[in-house]
Scaffold this motif. Structure first.
Motif, mmCIF file in Angstrom:
data_model
loop_
_atom_site.group_PDB
_atom_site.id
_atom_site.type_symbol
_atom_site.label_atom_id
_atom_site.label_comp_id
_atom_site.label_asym_id
_atom_site.label_seq_id
_atom_site.Cartn_x
_atom_site.Cartn_y
_atom_site.Cartn_z
ATOM 1 N N LEU A 120 0.854 -1.182 0.000
ATOM 2 C CA LEU A 120 0.000 0.000 0.000
ATOM 3 C C LEU A 120 0.891 1.233 0.000
ATOM 4 C CD1 LEU A 120 -2.814 -0.741 2.642
ATOM 5 C CD2 LEU A 120 -3.138 -0.432 0.182
ATOM 6 N N ARG A 121 0.353 2.322 -0.521
ATOM 7 C CA ARG A 121 1.048 3.604 -0.466
ATOM 8 C C ARG A 121 0.138 4.619 0.217
ATOM 9 N NH1 ARG A 121 2.510 8.075 -5.037
ATOM 10 N NH2 ARG A 121 4.549 8.729 -4.256
ATOM 11 N N LEU A 122 0.586 5.107 1.336
ATOM 12 C CA LEU A 122 -0.163 6.118 2.080
ATOM 13 C C LEU A 122 0.317 7.507 1.692
ATOM 14 C CD1 LEU A 122 -0.168 4.537 5.664
ATOM 15 C CD2 LEU A 122 -1.682 4.065 3.723
ATOM 16 N N GLU A 178 2.881 4.553 17.912
ATOM 17 C CA GLU A 178 4.323 4.406 17.754
ATOM 18 C C GLU A 178 4.770 5.049 16.453
ATOM 19 O OE1 GLU A 178 5.781 0.436 17.142
ATOM 20 O OE2 GLU A 178 4.085 -0.144 15.876
ATOM 21 N N LEU A 179 5.981 5.579 16.475
ATOM 22 C CA LEU A 179 6.566 6.158 15.280
ATOM 23 C C LEU A 179 7.170 5.041 14.446
ATOM 24 C CD1 LEU A 179 8.703 9.391 15.135
ATOM 25 C CD2 LEU A 179 9.350 7.369 13.834
ATOM 26 N N VAL A 180 6.842 5.002 13.161
ATOM 27 C CA VAL A 180 7.378 3.935 12.306
ATOM 28 C C VAL A 180 8.376 4.437 11.278
ATOM 29 C CG1 VAL A 180 5.389 2.429 12.600
ATOM 30 C CG2 VAL A 180 5.391 4.071 10.731
ATOM 31 N N ALA A 181 8.263 5.685 10.862
ATOM 32 C CA ALA A 181 9.189 6.199 9.862
ATOM 33 C C ALA A 181 9.233 7.718 9.960
ATOM 34 C CB ALA A 181 8.766 5.788 8.459
ATOM 35 N N ALA A 182 10.423 8.266 9.746
ATOM 36 C CA ALA A 182 10.585 9.710 9.827
ATOM 37 C C ALA A 182 11.422 10.209 8.669
ATOM 38 C CB ALA A 182 11.235 10.095 11.152
ATOM 39 N N ILE A 183 11.181 11.445 8.283
ATOM 40 C CA ILE A 183 11.973 12.075 7.226
ATOM 41 C C ILE A 183 12.207 13.527 7.614
ATOM 42 C CG2 ILE A 183 9.888 12.555 5.863
ATOM 43 C CD1 ILE A 183 11.714 12.108 3.342
ATOM 44 N N THR A 184 13.473 13.923 7.608
ATOM 45 C CA THR A 184 13.786 15.304 7.952
ATOM 46 C C THR A 184 13.424 16.224 6.792
ATOM 47 O OG1 THR A 184 16.024 15.270 7.055
ATOM 48 C CG2 THR A 184 15.721 14.472 9.328
ATOM 49 N N THR A 234 9.081 2.604 3.074
ATOM 50 C CA THR A 234 9.891 3.714 2.591
ATOM 51 C C THR A 234 9.106 5.013 2.729
ATOM 52 O OG1 THR A 234 10.993 2.290 0.970
ATOM 53 C CG2 THR A 234 11.179 4.665 0.652
ATOM 54 N N VAL A 235 9.686 5.963 3.423
ATOM 55 C CA VAL A 235 9.065 7.278 3.581
ATOM 56 C C VAL A 235 9.714 8.247 2.599
ATOM 57 C CG1 VAL A 235 10.630 7.898 5.483
ATOM 58 C CG2 VAL A 235 8.432 9.091 5.229
ATOM 59 N N LYS A 278 4.297 19.577 -3.339
ATOM 60 C CA LYS A 278 2.901 19.162 -3.174
ATOM 61 C C LYS A 278 2.476 19.141 -1.716
ATOM 62 C CE LYS A 278 2.768 16.303 -7.360
ATOM 63 N NZ LYS A 278 2.508 14.945 -7.917
ATOM 64 N N ASN A 279 3.360 19.572 -0.825
ATOM 65 C CA ASN A 279 3.043 19.545 0.609
ATOM 66 C C ASN A 279 2.575 18.164 1.051
ATOM 67 O OD1 ASN A 279 3.642 22.269 0.759
ATOM 68 N ND2 ASN A 279 1.732 22.842 1.759
ATOM 69 N N THR A 280 3.243 17.130 0.585
ATOM 70 C CA THR A 280 2.802 15.761 0.832
ATOM 71 C C THR A 280 3.963 14.881 1.268
ATOM 72 O OG1 THR A 280 1.033 16.014 -0.811
ATOM 73 C CG2 THR A 280 1.619 13.779 -0.170
ATOM 74 N N VAL A 281 3.662 14.010 2.216
ATOM 75 C CA VAL A 281 4.604 12.978 2.634
ATOM 76 C C VAL A 281 3.955 11.625 2.360
ATOM 77 C CG1 VAL A 281 3.818 13.041 5.036
ATOM 78 C CG2 VAL A 281 6.082 12.148 4.508
ATOM 79 N N TYR A 282 4.761 10.666 1.950
ATOM 80 C CA TYR A 282 4.265 9.354 1.532
ATOM 81 C C TYR A 282 4.873 8.258 2.401
ATOM 82 C CZ TYR A 282 3.239 12.037 -2.703
ATOM 83 O OH TYR A 282 2.779 12.983 -3.589
ATOM 84 N N LEU A 283 4.162 7.134 2.452
ATOM 85 C CA LEU A 283 4.708 5.934 3.085
ATOM 86 C C LEU A 283 4.391 4.754 2.178
ATOM 87 C CD1 LEU A 283 6.207 4.869 5.597
ATOM 88 C CD2 LEU A 283 3.957 4.252 6.529
ATOM 89 N N GLN A 284 5.412 4.247 1.525
ATOM 90 C CA GLN A 284 5.277 3.043 0.708
ATOM 91 C C GLN A 284 5.506 1.848 1.607
ATOM 92 O OE1 GLN A 284 4.508 2.635 -2.671
ATOM 93 N NE2 GLN A 284 4.441 0.455 -2.140
#
Length: 118
Positions: A18-20, A46-52, A68-69, A75-81
């Motif tokens: 899935l891609r969030l 819980e925190l699962v992934a972070a991106i600076t 993968t984050v 696009k003001n968007t963050v993704y989680l594959q």
């Protein structure tokens, strides 16, 4: 005030993907260190992934190598594959600022439900 809207969840079989997405309002998104969190029934968030804001990533051991984050500041968007999903990944997923770097989270969005089941 930044508002966060998560999407992309659903029901998937074990081993699936899935891609969030998380869309943020406002003009300060590119300055934010962002993260994905999840909360399973009866468990703490819980925190699962972070991106600076520079694009450096970090993952919880339970998802490293499978999730993968990424972010698109235009696009003001963050993704989680999410790949190779397991039943233990079932949870409501949220995005927010990385609370390991920022003291107070933004107002939480509604999250998106991910259910991994055959």
């Amino acid at each position: 005030q930044v508002q966060l809207v998560e999407s992309g969840g659903g029901l998937v079989q074990p081993g699936g993907s899935l891609r969030l997405s998380c869309a943020a309002s406002g003009s300060l998104f590119s300055l934010l260190h962002m993260a994905w969190y999840r909360q399973a029934p009866g468990k703490q968030r819980e925190l699962v992934a972070a991106i600076t804001r520079e694009g450096t990533t970090n993952y919880a051991p339970s998802v490293k190598g499978r999730f993968t984050v990424s972010r698109d500041n235009a696009k003001n968007t963050v993704y989680l594959q999410m790949n190779s999903l397991k039943p233990d990944d079932t949870a409501v997923y949220y995005c927010n600022v990385d609370t390991n770097r920022v003291r107070a989270p933004l107002p939480w969005g509604q999250g998106t439900q991910v259910t991994v089941s055959s």
